[in-house]
Design a protein around this motif. Structure first.
Motif, PDB file in Angstrom:
ATOM      1  N   LEU A 249      40.163  39.897  27.172  1.00 43.37           N
ATOM      2  CA  LEU A 249      40.227  40.838  28.297  1.00 43.37           C
ATOM      3  C   LEU A 249      41.140  42.019  27.992  1.00 43.37           C
ATOM      4  O   LEU A 249      40.795  43.182  28.276  1.00 43.37           O
ATOM      5  CB  LEU A 249      40.732  40.115  29.547  1.00 43.37           C
ATOM      6  CG  LEU A 249      39.716  39.351  30.383  1.00 43.37           C
ATOM      7  CD1 LEU A 249      40.413  38.650  31.537  1.00 43.37           C
ATOM      8  CD2 LEU A 249      38.609  40.256  30.901  1.00 43.37           C
ATOM      9  N   GLU A 250      42.301  41.727  27.422  1.00 46.37           N
ATOM     10  CA  GLU A 250      43.248  42.803  27.091  1.00 46.37           C
ATOM     11  C   GLU A 250      42.637  43.761  26.071  1.00 46.37           C
ATOM     12  O   GLU A 250      42.777  44.989  26.189  1.00 46.37           O
ATOM     13  CB  GLU A 250      44.546  42.205  26.537  1.00 46.37           C
ATOM     14  CG  GLU A 250      45.332  41.370  27.536  1.00 46.37           C
ATOM     15  CD  GLU A 250      46.168  42.210  28.495  1.00 46.37           C
ATOM     16  OE1 GLU A 250      45.831  43.385  28.729  1.00 46.37           O
ATOM     17  OE2 GLU A 250      47.172  41.664  29.014  1.00 46.37           O
TER      18      GLU A 250
ATOM     19  N   GLU B 179      41.595  48.422  34.371  1.00 47.09           N
ATOM     20  CA  GLU B 179      42.795  47.935  35.048  1.00 47.09           C
ATOM     21  C   GLU B 179      42.591  46.556  35.675  1.00 47.09           C
ATOM     22  O   GLU B 179      43.457  45.685  35.545  1.00 47.09           O
ATOM     23  CB  GLU B 179      43.253  48.947  36.105  1.00 47.09           C
ATOM     24  CG  GLU B 179      44.674  48.704  36.598  1.00 47.09           C
ATOM     25  CD  GLU B 179      45.700  48.600  35.473  1.00 47.09           C
ATOM     26  OE1 GLU B 179      46.574  47.703  35.553  1.00 47.09           O
ATOM     27  OE2 GLU B 179      45.621  49.400  34.520  1.00 47.09           O
ATOM     28  N   PRO B 180      41.466  46.299  36.351  1.00 44.02           N
ATOM     29  CA  PRO B 180      41.230  44.938  36.843  1.00 44.02           C
ATOM     30  C   PRO B 180      41.191  43.899  35.722  1.00 44.02           C
ATOM     31  O   PRO B 180      41.673  42.773  35.904  1.00 44.02           O
ATOM     32  CB  PRO B 180      39.871  45.043  37.535  1.00 44.02           C
ATOM     33  CG  PRO B 180      39.763  46.466  37.951  1.00 44.02           C
ATOM     34  CD  PRO B 180      40.460  47.247  36.875  1.00 44.02           C
ATOM     35  N   ALA B 181      40.661  44.265  34.556  1.00 49.72           N
ATOM     36  CA  ALA B 181      40.619  43.325  33.438  1.00 49.72           C
ATOM     37  C   ALA B 181      42.029  43.001  32.955  1.00 49.72           C
ATOM     38  O   ALA B 181      42.369  41.836  32.713  1.00 49.72           O
ATOM     39  CB  ALA B 181      39.790  43.895  32.289  1.00 49.72           C
ATOM     40  N   ARG B 182      42.860  44.017  32.830  1.00 48.00           N
ATOM     41  CA  ARG B 182      44.240  43.785  32.392  1.00 48.00           C
ATOM     42  C   ARG B 182      45.005  42.969  33.430  1.00 48.00           C
ATOM     43  O   ARG B 182      45.805  42.093  33.088  1.00 48.00           O
ATOM     44  CB  ARG B 182      44.943  45.108  32.136  1.00 48.00           C
ATOM     45  CG  ARG B 182      44.350  45.909  30.988  1.00 48.00           C
ATOM     46  CD  ARG B 182      45.253  47.030  30.559  1.00 48.00           C
ATOM     47  NE  ARG B 182      46.467  46.518  29.919  1.00 48.00           N
ATOM     48  CZ  ARG B 182      47.389  47.296  29.363  1.00 48.00           C
ATOM     49  NH1 ARG B 182      47.251  48.607  29.402  1.00 48.00           N
ATOM     50  NH2 ARG B 182      48.449  46.777  28.789  1.00 48.00           N
ATOM     51  N   ALA B 183      44.755  43.254  34.698  1.00 45.09           N
ATOM     52  CA  ALA B 183      45.436  42.507  35.756  1.00 45.09           C
ATOM     53  C   ALA B 183      45.021  41.046  35.746  1.00 45.09           C
ATOM     54  O   ALA B 183      45.854  40.144  35.916  1.00 45.09           O
ATOM     55  CB  ALA B 183      45.130  43.139  37.112  1.00 45.09           C
ATOM     56  N   ALA B 184      43.728  40.801  35.530  1.00 40.06           N
ATOM     57  CA  ALA B 184      43.243  39.423  35.473  1.00 40.06           C
ATOM     58  C   ALA B 184      43.838  38.686  34.279  1.00 40.06           C
ATOM     59  O   ALA B 184      44.223  37.510  34.386  1.00 40.06           O
ATOM     60  CB  ALA B 184      41.715  39.409  35.397  1.00 40.06           C
ATOM     61  N   ALA B 185      43.944  39.375  33.142  1.00 46.14           N
ATOM     62  CA  ALA B 185      44.535  38.755  31.954  1.00 46.14           C
ATOM     63  C   ALA B 185      46.002  38.417  32.191  1.00 46.14           C
ATOM     64  O   ALA B 185      46.466  37.323  31.845  1.00 46.14           O
ATOM     65  CB  ALA B 185      44.394  39.683  30.748  1.00 46.14           C
TER      66      ALA B 185
END
Length: 249
Positions: free
Chosen positions: A201-202, A215-221
Motif C-alpha cells: 500500500l505504501e 492518501e487513503p492508501a497510506r492512512a490504511a497502511a
C-alpha cells in the motif's frame, strides 16, 4: 477508495491472504488436493489458492465463490496467463448462499470464515458441499496468548471471538471432524505477511502521488501497521487445518 480496493492493493506482493509462506501453501495443497479432484474455494478473492491447486494438479477442476467482482476478474486474467482458465469457474455470489449441482472433493476456506460468521458456520457450509471421502482445508485465527486491551482494541475484538489453539482444535473435533494435518503460522510468516500488506500500500501511494486514493492508501497502511505492531503481533495466531469428516456427510 473502498475496503475491497485497499485489500487488492495490499495483497499485490503476498497474494495468499493469510500468514502462510509459499512452501507452506504448496505443502498444504499437496495434501489437500488429489489429481482428479473437484475443488471449491469459499471466499476465493482472486482465486490464488485455486490457481495454485490447478497448476499443481493438472487433472483437477475448480470453482471459486466471492462477492468481489473486480477480484474475480483479476483471478480470471491470471488463470488465463497461467493456462488453467479452462478448468476454473468463478462465481460472483455470497459464499453463504452458493449452491452447486454437485459436490466437491476438496473445500477450501482459508482466512475467510468471516463470510459465514465464524469457524463453526464455515465448517457447516463446507460439509454441505463436501463429497463422500472429501477433505476440508480451513484457516482461522486463535489466541497465542491471552489478549490484552491493546490487542482487543486493535482488532475491535472481544476475548470470546477466538480461543486458544487446543480449544480451537477440540471444538473442531467435537463438531465431527478429524484433523489429518495442520500448520500453525510462525511469527516469521506473520511478519512477512504484514510487511508485504503494509508495504504494498505504501509503495502504491508513493508511486501514485496525484491519485485521490494515495492518501487513503497510506492512512490504511499506517493504521494496519499500528494495529499489528502495537496490538496483535505475537498474540493473534493462525492455524490451517486439513480435515476429514469423522462420520460420513
Amino acid at each position: 477508495m473502498d475496503r475491497r480496493q485497499i485489500s487488492r492493493l495490499a495483497h499485490a506482493d503476498h497474494p495468499i491472504a493469510a500468514p502462510l509462506a509459499d512452501p507452506t501453501v504448496e505443502r498444504l495443497l499437496e495434501r489437500a488436493v488429489t489429481d482428479r479432484a473437484r475443488v471449491l474455494d469459499l471466499g476465493c478473492g482472486q482465486a490464488t489458492w485455486l490457481r495454485r491447486a490447478l497448476a499443481l494438479r493438472p487433472g483437477a477442476v475448480a470453482e471459486g465463490v466471492d462477492t468481489d467482482g473486480a477480484a474475480l476478474e483479476l483471478g480470471r486474467a491470471a488463470a488465463e496467463e497461467l493456462g488453467v482458465a479452462d478448468r476454473l469457474v468463478l462465481h460472483e455470489v455470497d459464499a453463504a448462499a452458493f449452491r452447486a449441482p454437485h459436490r466437491f472433493d476438496t473445500v477450501l476456506s482459508v482466512g475467510a470464515t468471516h463470510a459465514f460468521g465464524g469457524l463453526p458456520a464455515t465448517l457447516a457450509a463446507a460439509r454441505d458441499h463436501l463429497a463422500p471421502g472429501g477433505r476440508v482445508l480451513i484457516g482461522d485465527a486463535f489466541w497465542e496468548r491471552e489478549p490484552g486491551a491493546a490487542t482487543l482494541e486493535a482488532l475491535d475484538a472481544v476475548p470470546e471471538d477466538f480461543a486458544d489453539l487446543a480449544t480451537t482444535v477440540d471444538r473442531v473435533v467435537a463438531d465431527g471432524w478429524t484433523p489429518v494435518f495442520g500448520h500453525v503460522s510462525t511469527l516469521q510468516e506473520w511478519d512477512d505477511y504484514e510487511w508485504n500488506w503494509t508495504g504494498a500500500l505504501e509503495r502504491w501511494a508513493l508511486d501514485h502521488p496525484g491519485d485521490p486514493g494515495a492518501e487513503p492508501a497510506r492512512a490504511a497502511a499506517a493504521e494496519h501497521r499500528d494495529a499489528w505492531l502495537k496490538g496483535y503481533r505475537g498474540t493473534l495466531g493462525f492455524v490451517t487445518l486439513l480435515l476429514r469428516p469423522t462420520t460420513a456427510p
